[in-house]
Design an enzyme around this catalytic site. Sequence first.
Site, PDB file in Angstrom:
ATOM      1  N   ARG A   1       8.166  -1.300   9.079  1.00 46.37           N
ATOM      2  CA  ARG A   1       6.714  -1.284   8.820  1.00 46.37           C
ATOM      3  C   ARG A   1       6.039  -0.106   9.521  1.00 46.37           C
ATOM      4  O   ARG A   1       4.962   0.328   9.146  1.00 46.37           O
ATOM      5  CB  ARG A   1       6.069  -2.626   9.195  1.00 46.37           C
ATOM      6  CG  ARG A   1       4.595  -2.698   8.853  1.00 46.37           C
ATOM      7  CD  ARG A   1       4.055  -4.122   8.602  1.00 46.37           C
ATOM      8  NE  ARG A   1       4.540  -5.105   9.522  1.00 46.37           N
ATOM      9  CZ  ARG A   1       4.162  -5.211  10.809  1.00 46.37           C
ATOM     10  NH1 ARG A   1       3.282  -4.371  11.308  1.00 46.37           N
ATOM     11  NH2 ARG A   1       4.671  -6.152  11.574  1.00 46.37           N
TER      12      ARG A   1
ATOM     13  N   TYR B   1     -13.730   6.766  -8.658  1.00 48.48           N
ATOM     14  CA  TYR B   1     -12.759   5.769  -9.068  1.00 48.48           C
ATOM     15  C   TYR B   1     -13.356   4.380  -8.862  1.00 48.48           C
ATOM     16  O   TYR B   1     -13.752   4.019  -7.754  1.00 48.48           O
ATOM     17  CB  TYR B   1     -11.459   5.918  -8.275  1.00 48.48           C
ATOM     18  CG  TYR B   1     -10.466   4.858  -8.665  1.00 48.48           C
ATOM     19  CD1 TYR B   1      -9.884   4.857  -9.921  1.00 48.48           C
ATOM     20  CD2 TYR B   1     -10.148   3.834  -7.791  1.00 48.48           C
ATOM     21  CE1 TYR B   1      -9.006   3.863 -10.289  1.00 48.48           C
ATOM     22  CE2 TYR B   1      -9.264   2.831  -8.156  1.00 48.48           C
ATOM     23  CZ  TYR B   1      -8.698   2.859  -9.416  1.00 48.48           C
ATOM     24  OH  TYR B   1      -7.840   1.866  -9.778  1.00 48.48           O
TER      25      TYR B   1
ATOM     26  N   ASP C   1     -10.788  12.413  -2.671  1.00 49.22           N
ATOM     27  CA  ASP C   1      -9.831  11.895  -3.640  1.00 49.22           C
ATOM     28  C   ASP C   1      -9.549  13.025  -4.623  1.00 49.22           C
ATOM     29  O   ASP C   1     -10.394  13.355  -5.459  1.00 49.22           O
ATOM     30  CB  ASP C   1     -10.418  10.665  -4.347  1.00 49.22           C
ATOM     31  CG  ASP C   1      -9.462  10.056  -5.374  1.00 49.22           C
ATOM     32  OD1 ASP C   1      -8.507  10.733  -5.776  1.00 49.22           O
ATOM     33  OD2 ASP C   1      -9.712   8.897  -5.781  1.00 49.22           O
TER      34      ASP C   1
ATOM     35  N   LYS D   1      -0.233   8.555 -10.060  1.00 49.63           N
ATOM     36  CA  LYS D   1      -0.654   9.374 -11.205  1.00 49.63           C
ATOM     37  C   LYS D   1       0.194  10.644 -11.291  1.00 49.63           C
ATOM     38  O   LYS D   1       1.388  10.552 -11.481  1.00 49.63           O
ATOM     39  CB  LYS D   1      -2.148   9.662 -11.087  1.00 49.63           C
ATOM     40  CG  LYS D   1      -3.011   8.431 -10.721  1.00 49.63           C
ATOM     41  CD  LYS D   1      -2.985   7.350 -11.789  1.00 49.63           C
ATOM     42  CE  LYS D   1      -3.557   6.025 -11.302  1.00 49.63           C
ATOM     43  NZ  LYS D   1      -4.915   6.082 -10.769  1.00 49.63           N
TER      44      LYS D   1
HETATM   45  C1  LIG Z   1      -5.667   5.333  -9.890  1.00 48.34           C
HETATM   46  C2  LIG Z   1      -6.643   5.979  -9.004  1.00 48.34           C
HETATM   47  C3  LIG Z   1      -6.906   5.478  -7.731  1.00 48.34           C
HETATM   48  C4  LIG Z   1      -6.250   4.212  -7.216  1.00 48.34           C
HETATM   49  O1  LIG Z   1      -4.880   4.410  -7.065  1.00 48.34           O
HETATM   50  P1  LIG Z   1      -3.788   3.210  -7.189  1.00 48.34           P
HETATM   51  O2  LIG Z   1      -2.508   3.928  -6.976  1.00 48.34           O
HETATM   52  O3  LIG Z   1      -3.947   2.616  -8.552  1.00 48.34           O
HETATM   53  O4  LIG Z   1      -4.117   2.232  -6.124  1.00 48.34           O
HETATM   54  C5  LIG Z   1      -7.806   6.150  -6.943  1.00 48.34           C
HETATM   55  N1  LIG Z   1      -8.438   7.266  -7.377  1.00 48.34           N
HETATM   56  C6  LIG Z   1      -8.207   7.783  -8.591  1.00 48.34           C
HETATM   57  C7  LIG Z   1      -8.925   9.016  -9.018  1.00 48.34           C
HETATM   58  C8  LIG Z   1      -7.313   7.158  -9.448  1.00 48.34           C
HETATM   59  O5  LIG Z   1      -7.090   7.662 -10.681  1.00 48.34           O
END
Ligand SMILES: *Cc1c(COP(=O)(O)O)cnc(C)c1O
Length: 388
Positions: free
Chosen positions: A57, A109, A185, A210
């Site tokens: 962990r 998001y 992000d 992604k």
């Molecule tokens: C999908 C996404 C997230 C969240 O990510 P997860 O891996 O689904 O938890 C955050 N920001 C953006 C821009 C995303 O496309």
Amino acid sequence: MTDGHDTRHSTHAPATRTAQALGRIAPPYAEIVPPIHLSTTYERAADGSFPGRTYARDGNPTYDQVEAVLRDLEGGAAAAVFSSGMAAATAVFQALSPGDHVVAPRVMYWGLRKWLLEFARPWGLAVDFFDNESPAQLDELRSLVRPGATKLVWLETPANPTWAITDVAAAVEIAHAAGARLAIDATVATPVLMRPIELGADIVMHSATKYLNGHSDVVAGALIAARDDDFWQRIRYVRATNGAILGPVEAWLLLRGMRTLFARVEIACRSAQTIAERMAAHPRTVAVLYPGLPTHPGHEIARRQMRGGFGGMLSIRVKGGEAAAMDVAARLRVFKRATSLGGVESLVEHRASVEGPDTPCPPDLLRLSIGLEAVGDLIADLEQALDG
Ligand SMILES: *Cc1c(COP(=O)(O)O)cnc(C)c1O
């Protein structure tokens, strides 16, 4: 430790270093592809010390190379993988203290916006949103930050699902002048197209689910920090104590996926640009939202802070409102109707119905994630669906 030849500091291009995952060779068998470490626990020496690791962990050896590649991709000092993008993003906010003030964009998001409202606020963070679609967004951000009280400015650019663009360097100046850190992000931009740490950002976040992984078969998140300081150590502590850790098999798959990142992003960008231009000229679209179009309000800033393309995400607004948009999605055959983005297969999603009644997303909007199919097939599919 397990590292062989490390090309991190080489003069080779980022695409070369990433394709070779920094050129590491794993001893003792000189493996080009690293092993997966499954052990959850590690033996102590007779004197009670740990010659290897302690407990999984706290971290897993399978992370080492993945995190090294992420650090290299973003030009950061440290990186950490998480169990999801949400786990990575929320760890940043959880490293703050109740009473701290944060500012985030209105269009962002959706899952994280909801978490800020439903968890961060009740926990005691003061959260304000600025309108990142407004031409005056930086003035609004400047008026919302409170010197001393604001600890974090959160950005997302291009921002889901209208691909609103924020000037990262200018927002960094505003945040830092108030004594706040800036986290971003950068999932949609990817490290191929934008390097936020070079623009002054303190922390970069990716949903590695992604583009970084790129094959719609791993849920993962990543943070990369400009400096390995106390705040970063606290974020790592959040990961270890909350158990927001990535499984070793997922970490291995992520490294495998990242090796093709540059090739995938290059194709997705080129196809998205072509599709955006074609869809903008189509009589059944009201608007095409893509930072690569000169008509996009963020185009000039995107040109300055992104390199080599504007990303693989675009949205089209369909003439005839929500019902017409749903009909178009229903008629698509090559595009798959599914959430998520950044995979090899092209996806379409009606975002307003996903995000619910208080979404800032227009009801006639279809979000497109452009994959690696032949661009002619994607255009023909969109045209037959729009023409009905
Ligand atoms: C999908 C996404 C997230 C969240 O990510 P997860 O891996 O689904 O938890 C955050 N920001 C953006 C821009 C995303 O496309």
